[in-house]
Write a protein that holds these residues in place. Structure first.
Motif: not given
Length: 171
Positions: A72-101
């Motif tokens: 699950i990925v949530v962005t604000d209205a301007q399309l900046s990522i504000v949340f990414a579920s921790k299982n993202m790392v299994e999908m593409n190698g990124y941690t949530p902290n690396e994609v937020i913002g």
């Protein structure tokens, strides 16, 4: 029947059984399941806080989505990522902290289909849901097909607050 009689009967029953003990390695299986449950619960709590703080007008069950292979990925209205579920790392190698913002476009590259990317962009601009499969890039540069179900999220007053995407690896 007194409780002590019941306890004695249960004890007698268990003594009559031939029980085997399991090696300590069985805890490895439990530990992995417990860790996944713990991360899911943490993600669900963070999502619930976003929902409450932004007064979302929704009835999604995030726990069910998070217990599957869904990211699950949530962005604000301007399309900046504000949340990414921790299982993202299994999908593409990124941690949530690396994609937020960042923008979700960070997962795209030169082999990403421009037509599909444009269709997603048009749906977002029109504040409409979309369901697309797009070629994305992992952190290490590897490619993966990502099935994305995206939705605009409105507050209780009807104002666009966020976008949410439910993502899975596509076959």
């Amino acid at each position: 029947m007194k409780l002590s009689n019941y306890e004695n009967a249960v004890a007698k029953h268990y003594k009559s059984l031939s029980l085997s003990t399991f090696p300590l390695t069985c805890w490895d299986f439990y530990s992995k399941s417990f860790d996944k449950f713990r991360l899911t619960l943490s993600d669900a709590n963070l999502l619930n806080r976003i929902v409450k703080d932004n007064k979302w007008n929704t009835t999604w069950d995030y726990k069910e989505e998070l217990t599957s292979d869904t990211v699950i990925v949530v962005t604000d209205a301007q399309l900046s990522i504000v949340f990414a579920s921790k299982n993202m790392v299994e999908m593409n190698g990124y941690t949530p902290n690396e994609v937020i913002g960042n923008s979700p476009k960070m997962f795209q590259g030169k082999l990403t289909n421009d037509k599909i990317s444009k269709e997603i962009s048009e749906a977002v601009k029109a504040k409409q849901p979309f369901d697309k499969v797009i070629l994305n890039y992992c952190k290490d540069g590897a490619l993966y097909k990502c099935h994305i179900k995206g939705f605009p999220v409105f507050d209780t007053n009807g104002k666009l607050i966020n976008f949410i995407a439910f993502e899975k690896i596509a076959a």
